[in-house]
Design an enzyme around this catalytic site. Structure first.
Site, mmCIF file in Angstrom:
data_model
loop_
_atom_site.group_PDB
_atom_site.id
_atom_site.type_symbol
_atom_site.label_atom_id
_atom_site.label_comp_id
_atom_site.label_asym_id
_atom_site.label_seq_id
_atom_site.Cartn_x
_atom_site.Cartn_y
_atom_site.Cartn_z
ATOM 1 C CB SER A 132 17.478 17.623 52.861
ATOM 2 O OG SER A 132 17.706 16.238 52.924
ATOM 3 C CG HIS A 176 17.375 19.692 48.838
ATOM 4 N ND1 HIS A 176 18.223 18.748 48.298
ATOM 5 C CD2 HIS A 176 16.662 19.036 49.797
ATOM 6 C CE1 HIS A 176 18.032 17.592 48.891
ATOM 7 N NE2 HIS A 176 17.074 17.736 49.797
#
Length: 201
Positions: A125, A176
């Site tokens: 991610s 993230h």
């Protein structure tokens, strides 16, 4: 730009880095879930802050291709399949790989520095958010690379992804966010070298 209509063989030929990364996701997932040495593979690949602090620096990279749950694997691989090819085409194989892995590395370093030593993580991610970071830089600084319609798609998907980041305790929020920041920070460097190469050619 984000619509895929190639055949499987054409996709592999056009986007070898994307193909390699997705294949690596699948292979590691299968090794972790369906082999007698699954525990050893997971132990070797996981991004453990404690073991990184003890000098096992490969763990800053291995989580980028590591997924244990099928849903996690499918979501990240599909995101890479959707948003990666245009960047691989624009940047070229080496620059794309530097941007992708570099963003994941920045995300994992931030995780190491800002979360407890007991924290461990896996998943692509951070690197995928790095692709978003590169796109965002293009949207505001290199508009000739991305048109208005694709800009709208990109920003909507990014907004949804950012909101989703805060909706589960299992998500590495810092990974993230710093993946996104890392991609945006690397973008001007990568695109500057692309511009210089274009001038030489």
């Amino acid at each position: 730009m984000f619509v895929r209509d190639e055949s499987f063989q054409t996709f592999i030929r056009r986007y070898p880095i994307i193909t390699f990364l997705i294949a690596a996701h699948i292979i590691v997932f299968l090794l972790i879930n369906f082999t007698p040495f699954s525990t050893s593979v997971y132990y070797f690949m996981v991004g453990s802050n404690y073991y990184i602090s003890q000098g096992e620096y490969w763990r800053l990279f291995t989580p980028i291709i590591t997924h244990e749950a099928a849903g996690h694997l499918i979501f990240n691989s599909f995101s890479l399949l959707l948003f990666g090819p245009a960047l691989e085409q624009i940047l070229g194989k080496v620059r794309f790989l530097i941007g992708y892995v570099g963003s994941g590395l920045i995300a994992n370093i931030a995780t190491l520095l800002m979360l407890p030593l007991s924290y461990a993580h896996i998943g692509a991610s951070g690197a995928i958010f790095g692709l978003f970071g590169i796109y965002v830089y293009m949207v505001y600084n290199k508009k000739h690379y991305i048109d208005k319609a694709n800009t709208q798609i990109l920003l909507v998907v990014l907004a949804i992804s950012l909101v989703s980041t805060f909706m589960s305790e299992r998500i590495n929020v810092l990974g993230h966010l710093f993946g996104l920041i890392g991609g945006a920070a690397l973008a001007p460097i990568i695109l500057a070298t692309l511009k210089r190469r274009g001038k030489r050619n």
